[in-house]
Design an enzyme around this catalytic site. Structure first.
Site, PDB file in Angstrom:
ATOM      1  N   SER A   1       0.267 -11.349   2.658  1.00  0.00           N
ATOM      2  CA  SER A   1       0.384 -12.616   1.961  1.00  0.00           C
ATOM      3  C   SER A   1      -0.201 -12.983   0.890  1.00  0.00           C
ATOM      4  O   SER A   1      -0.205 -13.956   0.180  1.00  0.00           O
ATOM      5  CB  SER A   1       0.322 -13.702   3.077  1.00  0.00           C
ATOM      6  OG  SER A   1       1.273 -13.863   3.649  1.00  0.00           O
TER       7      SER A   1
ATOM      8  N   LYS B   1      -5.231 -22.153  -0.832  1.00  0.00           N
ATOM      9  CA  LYS B   1      -4.113 -22.269  -0.133  1.00  0.00           C
ATOM     10  C   LYS B   1      -4.281 -23.465   0.879  1.00  0.00           C
ATOM     11  O   LYS B   1      -5.467 -23.638   1.593  1.00  0.00           O
ATOM     12  CB  LYS B   1      -3.882 -21.050   0.637  1.00  0.00           C
ATOM     13  CG  LYS B   1      -2.553 -20.760   1.378  1.00  0.00           C
ATOM     14  CD  LYS B   1      -2.561 -19.387   2.138  1.00  0.00           C
ATOM     15  CE  LYS B   1      -1.259 -19.251   2.733  1.00  0.00           C
ATOM     16  NZ  LYS B   1      -1.318 -17.883   3.115  1.00  0.00           N
TER      17      LYS B   1
ATOM     18  N   SER C   1       3.047 -15.230   2.007  1.00  0.00           N
ATOM     19  CA  SER C   1       3.111 -16.642   2.278  1.00  0.00           C
ATOM     20  C   SER C   1       2.341 -17.397   1.153  1.00  0.00           C
ATOM     21  O   SER C   1       2.344 -18.663   0.989  1.00  0.00           O
ATOM     22  CB  SER C   1       2.701 -17.039   3.726  1.00  0.00           C
ATOM     23  OG  SER C   1       1.127 -16.576   3.737  1.00  0.00           O
TER      24      SER C   1
HETATM   25  N1  GLN Z   1       5.280 -11.940   5.624  1.00  0.00           N
HETATM   26  C1  GLN Z   1       4.347 -11.498   6.571  1.00  0.00           C
HETATM   27  C2  GLN Z   1       4.800 -12.431   7.888  1.00  0.00           C
HETATM   28  O1  GLN Z   1       5.493 -13.273   7.646  1.00  0.00           O
HETATM   29  C3  GLN Z   1       2.889 -11.565   6.067  1.00  0.00           C
HETATM   30  C4  GLN Z   1       2.543 -13.156   6.153  1.00  0.00           C
HETATM   31  C5  GLN Z   1       0.955 -13.215   5.899  1.00  0.00           C
HETATM   32  O2  GLN Z   1       0.207 -12.553   5.572  1.00  0.00           O
HETATM   33  N2  GLN Z   1       0.542 -14.461   6.263  1.00  0.00           N
HETATM   34  O3  GLN Z   1       4.365 -12.491   8.744  1.00  0.00           O
END
Ligand code: GLN
Length: 500
Positions: free
Chosen positions: A183, A84, A159
């Site tokens: 994510s 990532k 994400s």
């Molecule tokens: N969807 C969650 C957020 O937008 C989790 C994102 C993540 O785990 N980085 O904060």
């Protein structure tokens, strides 16, 4: 006898590639070349990678092959792993999906990257993501969304959507993501991959660009549970560069899988009654309930548990995560990293740089986080959220007194269409309901494929374990995987356009 390997090495699992390398049946250069070809065919359509440094990947592969030819060995020698675009990797971009870091090059390796290199892995491309890991669909990437290989009109989740889409589409053997509120697990679930969120402190966060430091964890996105076990074994352990990494012995996670599909026998699995909510997609609920039944057939005892504070988890998460983000993202000021837009004075420069560099979601969260931390509101929101966080952690402690692991859906829906939720941030946030509680509690969990909706979109089963019980979670997921064939199913490789 196991089935013969697919002719195209891009379709192999991480462990298949590792074992074929050990047997001398392939080379790292062959693996990297196959991935580069797959990326060339399909990345333009799927948006999995923000960048792939071909020369660097091939140079690493040649070095790995040379080392093996000289008798060298290492746990992942020559195996390509994608990353990532939020983990600093020396000499490579690390955009975090943001214009503000578009021109930034990492001057050092994150500890996770250093450990992969230490294990002989080849660090492959940089996976697409929501800007600064804020999002659930990868639509917040400044460089365009990634798409779901099962249906490119749908999101891959987020994400870490680029990581999951790359693994699902065989543009990666395995990839690292990060999980602050789901994510790794949610995109894995949306794309039909395995996604592991380790316990907070299990993997060093040094060199991971921080979103919410008390919640962030690095985790593998893979084609099989065994691949996740192999990667966790390399990544886990105390690191002097991260004082929140914990000095707990690192078990042999792959050895914990030895029981095969017998791994669930005698295990007590808790089914939380608060995790089957109104408004949940019936196709998701049916797949998850069938998977729980399968676990029972495999010898698990299903016990009813309650996590009564679940209804506060999303609100608590979005107070704490935004508060921490507002502090963490203050460093992007046009002075130290990446983009700089000149202004009349320093304050003007900060404002112009941040206005030009951030998309819509990042300022939304910085403003929310600044608000909940401001005097007058701190007690009402931030402090209150910290208290509820403790209650959520206690819910899990009490549940784990009655069971070895908890089973649940990963998300209330399968992958939705691009654009469907972008104008409704609240709806997007509510999709995190089953994943954020684990981050708030600091515990571990995995998403393992457990079926499809009637539209043939993948569904994930979440298996949750107490802190530092990744072996139990991996063993249960592996047992379920061995007794089902969901992970073996692949999206059909509709040919995409070539890279320009
Ligand atoms: N969807 C969650 C957020 O937008 C989790 C994102 C993540 O785990 N980085 O904060």
């Amino acid at each position: 006898m196991s089935a013969p390997l697919p002719a195209d090495p891009a379709r192999w699992t991480l462990c298949e590639a590792r074992d074929a390398l050990r047997r001398g049946e392939t080379s790292s250069v062959a693996l990297v070349t196959a991935l580069l070809e797959a990326v060339g065919r399909r990345n333009r359509d799927l948006g999995c990678y923000l960048s792939v440094d071909r020369d660097d990947a091939l140079a690493q592969a040649r070095a790995a092959d040379d080392r093996r030819a000289r008798g060298g060995s290492a746990p992942l020698l020559g195996v390509p792993v994608s990353v990532k675009d939020i983990l600093n990797t020396r000499g490579q971009p690390c955009t975090c999906g943001s214009r503000i870091l578009e021109s930034y090059r990492a001057p050092y390796d994150a500890t996770a990257i250093a450990r992969l290199r230490g294990a002989g892995a080849v660090i492959f491309g940089r996976c697409n993501m929501d800007e600064f890991a804020m999002g659930s669909s990868t639509e917040n990437s400044a460089f365009g969304p990634a798409r779901n290989p099962w249906d490119p009109a749908r999101v891959p989740g987020g994400s870490s959507g680029g990581s999951a889409a790359a693994v699902a589409a065989d543009l990666a053997l395995a990839a690292l993501g990060t999980d602050t509120g789901g994510s790794v697990r949610q995109p894995a679930s949306f794309c039909g991959c395995v996604g592991l969120k380790p316990t907070y402190g299990r993997i060093s966060r040094y060199g991971l660009v921080a979103y919410a430091s008390s919640l962030d964890q690095i985790g593998p996105v893979t084609k099989r549970v065994r691949d996740a076990a192999a990667l966790l074994g390399v990544l886990a352990g105390r690191d002097p560069m991260d004082s929140t990494s914990v000095d707990v012995a690192v078990p042999d996670y792959e050895a914990a899988l030895a029981g095969g599909d017998g791994g669930l026998r005698g295990m007590r699995l808790g089914l939380p009654r608060e995790y089957f909510i109104d408004g949940m997609d019936p196709g998701v609920e049916a797949a998850v309930r069938a998977a729980v039944g399968r676990c029972r057939d495999l010898g698990a005892e299903i016990v009813d548990v309650s996590l009564p504070h679940t209804k506060y988890a999303v609100a608590t998460y979005y107070v704490i995560a935004t508060a921490e983000a507002s502090a963490n993202l203050a460093r992007f000021d046009g002075v130290r990293y990446g983009l700089r837009v000149a202004g009349d004075d320093p304050i003007d420069q900060y404002g112009r740089t941040r206005a030009a560099g951030f998309g819509a979601e990042v300022p939304r969260r910085i403003i929310l986080g600044t608000y909940v931390l401001s005097s007058g509101y701190y007690d009402a929101y931030y402090l209150q959220a910290q208290k509820v966080r403790t209650l959520i952690r206690r819910d899990f402690e009490q549940a784990f007194a009655r069971c070895d692991a908890i089973v649940s859906p990963v998300a209330p829906t399968a992958a939705y269409r691009l654009g469907e939720n972008v104008d409704d941030p609240l709806k997007m946030y509510l999709g995190d309901i089953f994943t954020v509680p684990l981050n708030l509690a600091g515990i571990c969990g995995i998403s393992v494929p457990c079926g499809f909706t009637p539209e043939r979109m993948p569904v994930g089963l979440q298996i949750v374990g107490p802190a530092f019980r990744e072996e139990a979670v991996l063993r249960a997921a592996h047992a379920y995987e061995q007794a089902s064939d969901w992970t073996a199913q692949r999206p059909d490789a509709r040919a995409g356009g070539a890279l320009p």
